[in-house]
Design a protein around this motif. Structure first.
Motif, PDB file in Angstrom:
ATOM      1  N   TRP A 136       0.829  -1.236  -0.073  1.00 51.37           N
ATOM      2  CA  TRP A 136       0.167   0.050  -0.054  1.00 51.37           C
ATOM      3  C   TRP A 136       0.945   1.109   0.080  1.00 51.37           C
ATOM      4  O   TRP A 136       0.552   2.316  -0.362  1.00 51.37           O
ATOM      5  N   GLY A 137       2.016   1.148   0.660  1.00 55.73           N
ATOM      6  CA  GLY A 137       2.939   2.449   0.711  1.00 55.73           C
ATOM      7  C   GLY A 137       3.602   2.793  -0.487  1.00 55.73           C
ATOM      8  O   GLY A 137       4.547   3.591  -0.394  1.00 55.73           O
ATOM      9  N   GLU A 138       3.606   2.018  -1.573  1.00 51.83           N
ATOM     10  CA  GLU A 138       4.556   2.025  -2.543  1.00 51.83           C
ATOM     11  C   GLU A 138       4.004   3.189  -3.454  1.00 51.83           C
ATOM     12  O   GLU A 138       5.259   3.797  -4.005  1.00 51.83           O
ATOM     13  N   SER A 139       2.873   3.330  -3.491  1.00 53.95           N
ATOM     14  CA  SER A 139       2.357   4.611  -4.432  1.00 53.95           C
ATOM     15  C   SER A 139       0.936   5.032  -3.951  1.00 53.95           C
ATOM     16  O   SER A 139       0.455   4.482  -3.116  1.00 53.95           O
ATOM     17  N   ALA A 140       0.718   6.326  -4.518  1.00 55.93           N
ATOM     18  CA  ALA A 140      -0.414   6.876  -4.402  1.00 55.93           C
ATOM     19  C   ALA A 140      -1.621   5.933  -4.632  1.00 55.93           C
ATOM     20  O   ALA A 140      -2.815   5.718  -3.926  1.00 55.93           O
ATOM     21  N   GLY A 141      -1.532   5.391  -5.855  1.00 49.20           N
ATOM     22  CA  GLY A 141      -2.530   4.598  -6.275  1.00 49.20           C
ATOM     23  C   GLY A 141      -2.705   3.569  -5.654  1.00 49.20           C
ATOM     24  O   GLY A 141      -3.998   2.820  -5.514  1.00 49.20           O
ATOM     25  N   ASN A 142      -1.812   2.722  -5.240  1.00 46.77           N
ATOM     26  CA  ASN A 142      -1.704   1.603  -4.197  1.00 46.77           C
ATOM     27  C   ASN A 142      -2.458   1.788  -2.980  1.00 46.77           C
ATOM     28  O   ASN A 142      -3.495   1.008  -2.543  1.00 46.77           O
ATOM     29  N   LEU A 143      -2.257   2.959  -2.177  1.00 49.36           N
ATOM     30  CA  LEU A 143      -2.857   3.181  -1.132  1.00 49.36           C
ATOM     31  C   LEU A 143      -4.213   3.608  -1.273  1.00 49.36           C
ATOM     32  O   LEU A 143      -5.295   3.201  -0.615  1.00 49.36           O
ATOM     33  N   PHE A 144      -4.561   4.311  -2.395  1.00 49.61           N
ATOM     34  CA  PHE A 144      -5.975   4.532  -2.473  1.00 49.61           C
ATOM     35  C   PHE A 144      -6.891   3.503  -3.044  1.00 49.61           C
ATOM     36  O   PHE A 144      -7.877   3.275  -2.390  1.00 49.61           O
ATOM     37  N   PHE A 145      -6.677   2.822  -3.750  1.00 50.35           N
ATOM     38  CA  PHE A 145      -7.325   1.589  -4.288  1.00 50.35           C
ATOM     39  C   PHE A 145      -7.134   0.248  -3.215  1.00 50.35           C
ATOM     40  O   PHE A 145      -8.030  -0.395  -3.142  1.00 50.35           O
ATOM     41  N   GLY A 146      -6.098   0.126  -2.697  1.00 49.22           N
ATOM     42  CA  GLY A 146      -5.928  -0.707  -1.784  1.00 49.22           C
ATOM     43  C   GLY A 146      -6.688  -0.475  -0.478  1.00 49.22           C
ATOM     44  O   GLY A 146      -7.092  -1.564   0.132  1.00 49.22           O
ATOM     45  N   ALA A 147      -6.375   0.581   0.032  1.00 47.10           N
ATOM     46  CA  ALA A 147      -7.346   0.834   1.300  1.00 47.10           C
ATOM     47  C   ALA A 147      -8.341   1.994   1.271  1.00 47.10           C
ATOM     48  O   ALA A 147      -9.382   1.897   1.718  1.00 47.10           O
ATOM     49  N   GLY A 148      -8.207   3.094   0.363  1.00 50.51           N
ATOM     50  CA  GLY A 148      -9.018   4.080   0.481  1.00 50.51           C
ATOM     51  C   GLY A 148     -10.260   3.836  -0.154  1.00 50.51           C
ATOM     52  O   GLY A 148     -11.393   4.410   0.641  1.00 50.51           O
ATOM     53  N   VAL A 149     -10.651   3.292  -1.154  1.00 46.81           N
ATOM     54  CA  VAL A 149     -11.824   2.986  -1.925  1.00 46.81           C
ATOM     55  C   VAL A 149     -12.679   2.332  -0.784  1.00 46.81           C
ATOM     56  O   VAL A 149     -13.696   2.444  -0.575  1.00 46.81           O
ATOM     57  N   SER A 150     -12.047   1.208  -0.085  1.00 39.21           N
ATOM     58  CA  SER A 150     -12.810   0.595   0.933  1.00 39.21           C
ATOM     59  C   SER A 150     -13.456   1.395   2.023  1.00 39.21           C
ATOM     60  O   SER A 150     -14.554   1.174   2.468  1.00 39.21           O
ATOM     61  N   LEU A 151     -12.585   2.144   2.493  1.00 42.61           N
ATOM     62  CA  LEU A 151     -12.940   3.138   3.555  1.00 42.61           C
ATOM     63  C   LEU A 151     -14.134   4.055   3.215  1.00 42.61           C
ATOM     64  O   LEU A 151     -15.145   4.204   3.975  1.00 42.61           O
ATOM     65  N   ILE A 152     -14.118   4.446   2.054  1.00 41.69           N
ATOM     66  CA  ILE A 152     -15.114   5.361   1.481  1.00 41.69           C
ATOM     67  C   ILE A 152     -16.369   4.731   1.217  1.00 41.69           C
ATOM     68  O   ILE A 152     -17.401   5.368   1.662  1.00 41.69           O
ATOM     69  N   VAL A 153     -16.227   3.774   0.579  1.00 44.15           N
ATOM     70  CA  VAL A 153     -17.689   2.801   0.549  1.00 44.15           C
ATOM     71  C   VAL A 153     -18.099   2.381   1.833  1.00 44.15           C
ATOM     72  O   VAL A 153     -19.238   2.545   2.189  1.00 44.15           O
ATOM     73  N   ALA A 154     -17.152   2.014   2.782  1.00 43.64           N
ATOM     74  CA  ALA A 154     -17.929   1.543   4.181  1.00 43.64           C
ATOM     75  C   ALA A 154     -18.259   2.968   5.033  1.00 43.64           C
ATOM     76  O   ALA A 154     -19.181   2.680   5.747  1.00 43.64           O
ATOM     77  N   THR A 155     -17.865   4.016   4.667  1.00 41.91           N
ATOM     78  CA  THR A 155     -18.294   5.439   5.358  1.00 41.91           C
ATOM     79  C   THR A 155     -19.811   5.495   4.872  1.00 41.91           C
ATOM     80  O   THR A 155     -20.814   5.878   5.682  1.00 41.91           O
ATOM     81  N   VAL A 156     -19.939   5.510   3.583  1.00 40.22           N
ATOM     82  CA  VAL A 156     -21.263   5.633   3.043  1.00 40.22           C
ATOM     83  C   VAL A 156     -22.362   4.863   3.470  1.00 40.22           C
ATOM     84  O   VAL A 156     -23.374   4.920   3.868  1.00 40.22           O
ATOM     85  N   LEU A 157     -21.997   3.401   3.596  1.00 40.34           N
ATOM     86  CA  LEU A 157     -22.942   2.531   3.875  1.00 40.34           C
ATOM     87  C   LEU A 157     -23.168   2.414   5.617  1.00 40.34           C
ATOM     88  O   LEU A 157     -24.367   2.178   5.799  1.00 40.34           O
ATOM     89  N   LEU A 158     -22.249   2.885   6.301  1.00 37.07           N
ATOM     90  CA  LEU A 158     -22.498   2.933   7.756  1.00 37.07           C
ATOM     91  C   LEU A 158     -23.427   4.251   7.847  1.00 37.07           C
ATOM     92  O   LEU A 158     -24.089   4.082   8.957  1.00 37.07           O
ATOM     93  N   VAL A 159     -23.327   5.286   7.254  1.00 33.39           N
ATOM     94  CA  VAL A 159     -24.071   6.449   7.701  1.00 33.39           C
ATOM     95  C   VAL A 159     -25.560   6.189   7.432  1.00 33.39           C
ATOM     96  O   VAL A 159     -26.459   6.331   8.003  1.00 33.39           O
TER      97      VAL A 159
END
Length: 263
Positions: A42-65
């Motif tokens: 995840w820490g190797e590039s911005a893309g790895n971090l966003f798609f590896g961790a960020g997308v799941s957190l964004i989707v989870a935030t919306v669904l939890l709300v």
């Protein structure tokens, strides 16, 4: 005194909280695994971090709300009915905050590009999602039937165990076991912060700040202060175990509130 709390849309039940906890884990692990990006990459590039961790957190935030709104659990999930009578245990989460600041001070900010920094800010959402699931919705459900000591213990244990899923994403077994223990201790710290302040919001902020600070030190070459920060954070966790009984004592947070009638 009459109960002026708004009625809940769905009556809290333990199975509901456990189902939400399991669904959150399944959602996050599915999205992160589907990215094809290993945990340690995840820490190797911005893309790895966003798609590896960020997308799941964004989707989870919306669904939890959406989930919390449909249940009508925002008030009990975010706020205590009464704060702990003992306020002095606040020093425990303050130590964790100091450790996070130490991490940020030790971070090699020159190694951060603009895109990578923007992607890493998505990690702050982990404070909202994991706290709302563990010490928000699950806690609300457990309080419908269990004594407060069990509420603290179960939410902290399950919060720790939830980090085992990192093994499925390629994290090393030995490091993950240590992470599970550390997360249990951190869960106790966040529980103390909720009880002392009367709000989960501060725990969300501290959780997000700590996770972000840990990731930040892994980018580039961190200073020696980062190693000391880990010791301070671990010390805060053990001190939390010694102090948690004081914030549990006298808690009257049962969530067997009336359910709002259907229109």
């Amino acid at each position: 005194m009459a109960n002026t709390e708004p009625p809940l849309k769905v009556r809290p039940r333990i199975w509901v909280g456990l189902l939400i906890w399991l669904a959150y884990l399944a959602l996050v692990i599915t999205i992160q695994a589907a990215s094809g990006i290993p945990y340690d990459a995840w820490g190797e590039s911005a893309g790895n971090l966003f798609f590896g961790a960020g997308v799941s957190l964004i989707v989870a935030t919306v669904l939890l709300v959406i989930t919390t709104t449909l249940l009508g659990w925002w008030r009990p999930a975010l706020f205590e009915r009464e704060r702990s009578r003992h306020r002095w245990p606040i020093f425990v989460p303050i130590l964790t905050a100091i450790a996070a600041i130490m991490n940020l001070t030790a971070t090699d900010w020159s190694a951060y590009g603009g895109a990578f920094l923007a992607a890493s800010l998505a990690l702050l959402l982990v404070g909202f999602t994991e706290e709302l699931v563990s010490r928000g919705l699950l806690l609300t459900a457990l309080r419908s039937r269990l004594r407060e000591v069990w509420v603290w213990l179960i939410t902290s244990v399950l919060f720790g165990l939830s980090h085992l899923v990192n093994i499925l994403l390629g994290a090393p077994d030995s490091g993950t076991v240590i992470q599970v223990t550390s997360a249990f201790l951190a869960g106790t710290v966040f529980y103390i912060l909720r009880r002392v302040t009367g709000s989960l919001i501060w725990a969300m902020v501290l959780h997000g700040l700590w996770d972000f600070s840990v990731f930040a030190t892994a980018v580039g070459q961190a200073g020696d202060l980062a190693a000391i920060a880990n010791v301070v954070e671990l010390t805060a966790g053990f001190l939390g175990l010694a102090c948690v009984a004081f914030v549990i004592r006298g808690a009257n947070e049962r969530t067997d509130a009336p359910v709002a009638p259907r229109a």
